[in-house]
Write an enzyme that holds these catalytic residues in place. Structure first.
Site, PDB file in Angstrom:
ATOM      1  CD  GLU A  89      -7.670  -0.082  -7.258  1.00 49.64           C
ATOM      2  OE1 GLU A  89      -7.694   0.961  -7.924  1.00 49.64           O
ATOM      3  OE2 GLU A  89      -6.845  -0.311  -6.363  1.00 49.64           O
ATOM      4  CG  HIS A 158      -8.752   3.265   3.520  1.00 46.07           C
ATOM      5  ND1 HIS A 158      -8.953   4.590   3.287  1.00 46.07           N
ATOM      6  CD2 HIS A 158      -7.782   2.870   2.667  1.00 46.07           C
ATOM      7  CE1 HIS A 158      -8.118   5.002   2.339  1.00 46.07           C
ATOM      8  NE2 HIS A 158      -7.397   3.971   1.949  1.00 46.07           N
TER       9      HIS A 158
END
Lengths: 359, 392
Positions: A89, A158
């Site tokens: 990322e 998450h």
């Protein structure tokens, strides 16, 4: 009636009763579009409109997107416009920022915003602050998008909501769509905006169909960034929310309506810049305020709304302190019964409204 | 000794195999990601009679001897140089044969930089500026590489992956530009350097990664920064063409950068140049390097291997420079810097209403309200503020 002309898109069937006798004709069922397809449409239209726009992220190309949001785009636009990246990322967010600085208009997809923490230096230091630090010389027309907040059974690492984190930063615009119309209009506005924009989608909303008004079917349909929408008019209390909880607020409002309590439900649509005018006008009308969000309470979206209400004209119109309904102040549990009780439910919203109204 | 030679042999072997593999991977006609090909990976010729490896992840032969590849830190990647420490050309075919004016420009740029460094370092000590970092000893890396670029090339002083993104955009636009990204051997330890290298290679971007290996990251010596053979050895791990150069030899830096630029643009691939040099000064005005290194070490580099001295010897041996010109230029360059400095000091500060602009492309209403509020405040109470130092 004679005003109906050939230029009108809507089929003549809709005014058939007066103009022509037609049998077995009913008005066409309103178009139902899921949030996923709405985002897909929005991106497709913007990719077509401007060849500088491109999408990059993990699994966005051949796989059609981890949540299938970019379905069909790679097939249509190819490797140059829809790019699969290695798993970094920090890497691909940085590359996207560099590409934006050099004149392209990237859409950088995070598989979920939890992974954006790997890249947060790029989002904040490289994207958000650069225009200011360069004295207006270097713009970064980039969109960061992906699912945000709680899903179902994906546990603490998450399930975090980043609305407050990104909403905190000057230089960023942050939007949070609820339904399909929001999703399409906001992604298009975000792509056309020359500032860095964070689009916080919601995985649980992707598959939910909504009625798509005819204006939303136009290729130039935009939802303006910085403008909230009143989803339901009411007189007794203002309920402000963003993303998936907006649906819960409307459910709560439907239940309370039967008891004679009319809630005004505001869909924020944009976190930053926040549309305080709409919220203030509503509070000045109803005299009561409840905020609802999926994120944690401390330093959250609701906290900011309450602070600003205090600083503005609406404070004098409050008949009771404002109440925040938020996610529980714990990392998201994995056990289902705990997870269900860690996010605001309809009953929690009803409870908060009744408490504020002292009923 | 035998171990080292054995290690070199193994390393060279695997390097040759690796290079052959690289050639195999680069199919002719493949324009990076723009080919439309149903299979993203290279086609495998499956033949059950052949005992060749079929793994998608690597192109290599089998070996039946258990042997670890030895990292080569005793005899690392050789250092390319054109001049010796006395400024004499070693291999005439590597002499770039630059015209006199250009070489004089190199020399004047490096010495002007040196003069500016001295003046600005002093001015920080005097409290006239807040912070400064000098370039002592590294002038060759800056000037040699910059001279090899075109005026339209992009320079990133840091932000390794953003540089790759810009290079990707340049490739998309067929812009005939290269992006060069400078960083130190310390910054090469950052995770984003790894990401930058990997993405530059996989996205096939026209970018030069220029690493200035000057021996220290503030106080951290290279022996604590890495255990491998510096930064150049990492390039091949990513499939990047790499070279190590003598950063104090401005012609070596120039030659390497020039060739890297030509090929990066022509072939759309990244290059890694590791310029070996030495940081003669402190890391910054907030640092005192005598705390972690000896004065003798610093003096060695200052006296025996300085990029400016080496180029001066080259100029003197050609009769392109002499003591008179040196004296005159010292005076002139000092005057130039002082005048620019004083002119800058006299400039008024930007107008206070610029505090609020450029957060976004359009000013949001809350900031506009604050800007107007400040303007009103200054209208009434302006006399209490040093407005004469600010732009009207």
């Amino acid at each position: 009636m004679a005003a109906v002309s050939g230029l009108v898109w809507r089929p003549l069937r809709q005014v058939s009763g007066l103009l022509k006798r037609r049998f077995h004709r009913t008005a066409p069922a309103a178009l139902q579009v899921t949030v996923r397809d709405a985002i897909n449409q929005g991106m497709d239209e913007e990719l077509e409109r401007d060849e500088k726009v491109f999408l990059l992220g993990e699994e966005v190309a051949q796989y059609d997107g981890a949540y299938k949001v970019s379905r069909g785009l790679w097939k249509k636009y190819g490797d140059k416009r829809i790019i699969d990246t290695p798993i970094s990322e920090m890497g691909f967010a940085g590359i996207a920022v560099g590409a934006a600085m050099a004149g392209l208009r990237p859409i950088c997809e995070f598989m979920t915003f939890n992974f954006s923490m790997q890249a947060i230096d790029q989002v904040i230091n490289s994207a958000a602050k650069t225009y200011y630090m360069s004295g207006g010389l270097q713009s970064v027309p980039i969109v960061f998008r992906g699912p945000n907040g709680a899903s179902a059974g994906v546990a603490a690492q998450h399930s975090q909501c980043f609305a407050a984190w990104y909403g905190h930063c000057p230089g960023l615009k942050v939007v949070s769509p609820w339904n399909s119309e929001d999703a399409k209009g906001l992604i298009k506005s975000a792509i056309r905006d020359n500032n860095p924009v964070v689009v916080l989608e919601n995985e649980l909303m992707y598959g939910v169909p909504f009625e798509f008004p005819s204006e939303a079917q136009s290729k130039d349909f935009l939802v303006p960034i910085g403008k909230a929408k009143i989803e339901r008019q009411g007189t007794h209390i203002t309920v402000v929310s963003h993303s998936r909880p907006v649906g819960h607020c409307l459910e709560a409002a439907a239940v309370l309506s039967k008891e004679g309590v009319e809630c005004e439900v505001i869909n924020m649509r944009t976190i930053r810049p926040m549309d305080m005018e709409t919220i203030e006008a509503s509070v000045m009308k109803t005299n009561h305020l409840v905020t609802v969000e999926g994120g944690w309470p401390q330093f959250g979206v609701g906290a900011e709304i309450c602070a600003r209400i205090m600083e503005g004209p609406a404070f004098n119109f409050l008949d009771a302190p404002a109440v925040r309904v938020t996610g529980a102040d714990v990392p998201m549990p994995y056990a289902k019964i705990l997870e269900d009780n860690s996010i605001p439910q309809v009953k929690d919203i009803i409870f908060a409204i009744k408490k504020t109204l002292n009923i | 000794m035998a171990v080292a030679i054995g290690a070199v042999r193994v390393w060279r072997q695997s390097r040759i195999l690796g290079q052959a593999a690289l050639l195999l991977l680069r199919r002719p006609g493949a324009q990076g990601l723009t080919i439309s090909h149903p299979h993203r990976q290279q086609e495998q010729q499956f033949s059950s009679l052949d005992d060749k490896p079929q793994f998608p992840g690597a192109s290599a032969e089998f070996i039946d001897k258990l042997e670890f590849i030895q990292p080569n830190v005793i005899s690392g990647i050789p250092i390319y140089r054109v001049m010796d420490r006395q400024g004499q050309i070693i291999n005439p075919s590597e002499d770039p044969h630059l015209p006199k004016e250009k070489v004089l420009k190199f020399y004047k740029s490096m010495t002007l930089l040196n003069t500016m460094d001295r003046i600005l370092y002093e001015s920080q000590r005097q409290g006239r500026i807040s912070f400064y970092m000098t370039n002592y000893g590294e002038e060759g890396t800056h000037v040699g590489s910059a001279a090899a670029l075109d005026n339209t090339d992009l320079v990133f002083g840091q932000y390794r992956e953003a540089a790759v993104g810009a290079a990707y955009a340049a490739k998309r636009a067929n812009a005939n530009r290269v992006v060069i990204c400078y960083f130190g051997e310390g910054a090469a330890s950052e995770g984003d350097a790894h990401a930058g290298f990997n993405f530059a290679a996989t996205l096939e971007c026209p970018i030069i990664f220029f690493c200035r290996n000057n021996g220290y990251a503030i106080s951290t010596p290279t022996s604590e920064q890495y255990r491998g053979d510096g930064i150049a050895a990492r390039g091949p791990g990513y499939g990047i063409l790499s070279i190590r150069v003598d950063g104090n030899d401005v012609f070596a830096v120039y030659n390497a950068t020039k060739e890297a630029r030509r090929r990066a643009v022509a072939e759309n691939q990244p290059f890694l140049i590791e310029a070996m040099t030495y940081r003669i000064g402190h890391h910054s005005t907030s640092d005192d390097s005598s705390a972690y290194r000896s004065v003798d070490e610093v003096n060695y580099w200052d006296k025996q291997d300085h990029p400016i001295s080496r180029l001066r010897h080259y100029l003197l041996s050609r009769g392109w420079w002499d003591e008179e010109q040196e004296k005159a230029w010292r005076k002139q360059s000092r005057k130039k810097v002082m005048e620019a400095f004083e002119q800058a000091e006299r400039k008024p500060k930007p107008n206070p209403n610029l505090l609020f602009s450029d957060v976004y492309q359009e000013m949001p209403s809350q900031l506009r309200k604050q800007q107007e509020s400040l303007a009103r405040h200054l209208q009434t109470y302006g006399e209490h503020y040093p407005l004469e130092h600010f732009d009207k």
